[in-house]
Design an enzyme around this catalytic site. Structure first.
Site, PDB file in Angstrom:
ATOM      1  N   CYS A 127      66.552  -2.529  73.989  1.00  0.00           N
ATOM      2  CA  CYS A 127      67.315  -1.951  72.874  1.00  0.00           C
ATOM      3  C   CYS A 127      68.268  -2.977  72.246  1.00  0.00           C
ATOM      4  CB  CYS A 127      68.101  -0.758  73.409  1.00  0.00           C
ATOM      5  SG  CYS A 127      69.264  -0.062  72.242  1.00  0.00           S
ATOM      6  N   CYS A 174      73.714  -2.921  94.445  1.00  0.00           N
ATOM      7  CA  CYS A 174      72.509  -3.680  94.110  1.00  0.00           C
ATOM      8  C   CYS A 174      72.905  -5.160  94.153  1.00  0.00           C
ATOM      9  CB  CYS A 174      72.063  -3.277  92.704  1.00  0.00           C
ATOM     10  SG  CYS A 174      70.863  -4.371  91.926  1.00  0.00           S
ATOM     11  N   HIS A 175      71.923  -6.039  94.362  1.00  0.00           N
ATOM     12  CA  HIS A 175      72.310  -7.445  94.491  1.00  0.00           C
ATOM     13  C   HIS A 175      72.939  -8.003  93.208  1.00  0.00           C
ATOM     14  CE1 HIS A 175      71.744 -10.709  97.613  1.00  0.00           C
ATOM     15  NE2 HIS A 175      72.634 -11.130  96.748  1.00  0.00           N
ATOM     16  N   THR A 176      72.627  -7.409  92.061  1.00  0.00           N
ATOM     17  CA  THR A 176      73.210  -7.895  90.805  1.00  0.00           C
ATOM     18  C   THR A 176      74.739  -7.757  90.831  1.00  0.00           C
ATOM     19  OG1 THR A 176      71.174  -7.187  89.733  1.00  0.00           O
ATOM     20  CG2 THR A 176      73.006  -7.758  88.290  1.00  0.00           C
ATOM     21  N   CYS A 208      69.188   3.223  72.265  1.00  0.00           N
ATOM     22  CA  CYS A 208      69.899   3.846  71.135  1.00  0.00           C
ATOM     23  C   CYS A 208      68.991   4.821  70.419  1.00  0.00           C
ATOM     24  CB  CYS A 208      70.425   2.772  70.169  1.00  0.00           C
ATOM     25  SG  CYS A 208      69.127   1.985  69.174  1.00  0.00           S
ATOM     26  N   HIS A 215      76.522  -0.212  89.261  1.00  0.00           N
ATOM     27  CA  HIS A 215      75.648   0.257  88.180  1.00  0.00           C
ATOM     28  C   HIS A 215      74.518   1.145  88.688  1.00  0.00           C
ATOM     29  CE1 HIS A 215      73.711  -3.387  89.698  1.00  0.00           C
ATOM     30  NE2 HIS A 215      72.575  -2.864  89.270  1.00  0.00           N
ATOM     31  N   GLU A 216      74.499   1.412  90.003  1.00  0.00           N
ATOM     32  CA  GLU A 216      73.432   2.277  90.521  1.00  0.00           C
ATOM     33  C   GLU A 216      74.140   3.532  91.014  1.00  0.00           C
ATOM     34  OE1 GLU A 216      69.976   0.165  92.677  1.00  0.00           O
ATOM     35  OE2 GLU A 216      70.811   1.448  94.219  1.00  0.00           O
ATOM     36  N   ARG A 237      69.226  -0.082 100.987  1.00  0.00           N
ATOM     37  CA  ARG A 237      70.270   0.447 100.117  1.00  0.00           C
ATOM     38  C   ARG A 237      71.314   1.177 100.959  1.00  0.00           C
ATOM     39  NH1 ARG A 237      69.582  -2.795  96.584  1.00  0.00           N
ATOM     40  NH2 ARG A 237      69.201  -2.308  94.392  1.00  0.00           N
ATOM     41  N   CYS A 275      63.500   0.371  70.506  1.00  0.00           N
ATOM     42  CA  CYS A 275      63.390   1.765  70.941  1.00  0.00           C
ATOM     43  C   CYS A 275      62.180   2.432  70.293  1.00  0.00           C
ATOM     44  CB  CYS A 275      64.683   2.529  70.638  1.00  0.00           C
ATOM     45  SG  CYS A 275      66.033   2.027  71.735  1.00  0.00           S
ATOM     46  N   ARG A 289      71.057  -3.264  75.123  1.00  0.00           N
ATOM     47  CA  ARG A 289      70.371  -3.999  76.189  1.00  0.00           C
ATOM     48  C   ARG A 289      71.414  -4.592  77.148  1.00  0.00           C
ATOM     49  NH1 ARG A 289      67.372  -9.063  73.543  1.00  0.00           N
ATOM     50  NH2 ARG A 289      66.489  -7.373  72.302  1.00  0.00           N
ATOM     51  N   CYS A 331      66.426   1.565  67.107  1.00  0.00           N
ATOM     52  CA  CYS A 331      66.145   0.164  66.745  1.00  0.00           C
ATOM     53  C   CYS A 331      64.652  -0.127  66.925  1.00  0.00           C
ATOM     54  CB  CYS A 331      66.995  -0.773  67.615  1.00  0.00           C
ATOM     55  SG  CYS A 331      66.465  -0.811  69.333  1.00  0.00           S
ATOM     56  N   CYS A 367      68.802   2.143  89.272  1.00  0.00           N
ATOM     57  CA  CYS A 367      68.499   0.704  89.118  1.00  0.00           C
ATOM     58  C   CYS A 367      67.339   0.286  90.015  1.00  0.00           C
ATOM     59  CB  CYS A 367      69.706  -0.198  89.361  1.00  0.00           C
ATOM     60  SG  CYS A 367      69.229  -1.942  89.227  1.00  0.00           S
TER      61      CYS A 367
END
Ligand code: NAD
Ligand code: ZN
Length: 380
Positions: free
Chosen positions: A114, A48-50, A100, A70-71, A373, A106, A118, A103, A178
């Site tokens: 969260c 992903c670009h992040t 979680c 992360h994907e 992708r 959530c 988060r 909180c 993601c």
């Protein structure tokens, strides 16, 4: 219990030692999951670009050595103390922002931010003890977004793990973890276009095209795609984008081009570029009185959003979202089901596939703007 439970696992990971330098395949040691953590065997991951921004570390805080990613999709190998909702063998998607369950966020229907889990791009260790679960010859390697999926095994907080239908093909639904959910949710959950309205999408990568898919599902009458890369336009037709604007083709501001095309502005816009200029344009191109703009792109650390206050007084709304406002554990299994029921197409987002050993090619495809992708197959 598998033979690896409670043991250190040695496996391959693609380690970023320095900003902007190709990842290096290394043998890493992955510690067993601690309290409220699970260890996952990753089968497929994508870029992903992040990941690219934090690897380039041009406008972001550098933190190296680090394992990005992360994907992804995988299977739970073992669980740590206190994990009751996941067990070895579960098919899961690790998610960069967590839930979680306890909180105020959530408990709120309106938020997925969260308090505990988060998104945190600066953290390089696990929440439980601040330590990393990855090491090479005793030297710790930083985590990224609590997911670090560019490794054959990774450790993730159980609140960041969505359990999904085991029949779902992980080589496809990994992108639900993601890009696809972020764009889809940005339109359906945040911009919320009404049937027949017009929507502008800035940035036609996977996130923007998923946002366009959301606009199509919502019944938008016009979907205007804005991108600097003209090769995106052909691909975007498959996602229901009806008109295209390349800012480079015009000598007036894009806001004005879009206002002229739409008799005063679009009803909704979704920005999926990461460029602060595009964020401002996406806000200023919505119709006064009712227009809503949603920011999704991840800005550089020092960016500032500047627009005249009159644009707000004239009743335009600006919003932003992480992960399309989906709660990862509660909502993501349902997004996977939409794919299983053929309400969502995923295949068209996947333009490239590479074996894990060639993960650096996925970076090249993204940097050249060639891929939507690229799926990275672990164990290959
Ligand atoms: P991508 O690189 O595949 O696509 C981005 C597209 O934006 C490209 O086609 C590029 O040509 C275009 N673009 C860049 N600058 C532009 C400009 N000024 N005007 C018009 N078009 C422009 O990236 P992606 O993986 O689809 O991610 C898109 C953005 O979303 C990134 O900023 C990423 O970090 C962000 N993101 C945010 C979240 C979130 O939860 N908010 C989640 C995932 C990704
Ligand atoms: Zn992402």
């Amino acid at each position: 219990m598998s033979t690896t439970t409670g043991q250190i696992i040695r496996c391959k990971a693609a380690v970023a030692w320095e900003a902007g330098k190709p990842l290096v395949m290394e043998e890493v040691e992955v510690a067993p999951p601690q309290k409220h953590e699970v260890r996952i065997k990753i089968l497929f991951t994508s870029l992903c670009h992040t990941d690219v921004y934090f690897w380039e570390a041009k406008g972001q805080t550098p933190l190296f050595p680090r394992i990005f990613g992360h994907e992804a999709g995988g299977i739970v190998e073992s669980v740590g103390e206190g994990v009751t909702d996941l067990q070895p063998g579960d098919h899961v998607l690790p998610i960069f922002t967590g839930e979680c369950g306890d909180c105020p966020h959530c408990h709120s229907e309106e938020s997925n931010m969260c308090d505990l889990l988060r998104i945190n791009t600066e953290r390089g260790g696990m929440i439980h003890d601040g330590e990393s679960r990855f090491s090479i010859k005793g030297k710790p390697i930083h985590h990224f977004l609590g997911t670090s999926t560019f490794s054959e095994y990774t450790v993730v907080h159980s609140g960041q793990v969505a359990k999904i239908n085991p029949d779902a093909p992980l080589d496809k639904v990994c992108i639900v973890s993601c890009g696809l959910s972020t764009g889809l949710g940005a339109t359906l959950n945040v911009a919320k276009p009404k049937k027949g309205q017009s929507v502008a999408i800035f940035g036609l990568g996977a996130v923007g095209l998923a946002a366009a898919e959301g606009a199509r599902i919502a019944g938008a009458s016009r979907i205007i795609g804005v991108d600097l890369n003209p090769s995106r336009f052909d691909q975007a037709k498959k996602f229901g984008v009806t008109e295209f604007v390349n800012p480079k083709d015009h000598d007036k501001p894009v806001q004005q081009v879009i206002a002229e095309m739409t008799n005063g502005g679009v009803d909704r816009s979704v920005e999926c570029t990461g460029s602060v200029q595009a964020m401002i344009q996406a806000f200023e191109c919505v119709h006064d009185g009712w227009g809503v703009a949603v920011l999704v792109g991840v800005p550089s650390k020092d960016d500032a959003f500047k627009s005249h206050p009159m644009n707000f007084l004239n009743e335009r709304t600006l919003k932003g979202t992480f992960f399309g406002n989906y709660k990862p554990k509660t909502d993501i299994p349902g997004v996977v089901e939409k794919y299983m029921n053929k309400e969502l197409e995923i295949e068209k987002f996947i333009t490239h596939t590479v074996p894990f050993s060639e993960i650096n090619k996925a970076f090249d495809y993204m940097l050249k703007g060639e891929s939507i992708r690229c799926i990275i197959t672990m164990g290959a």
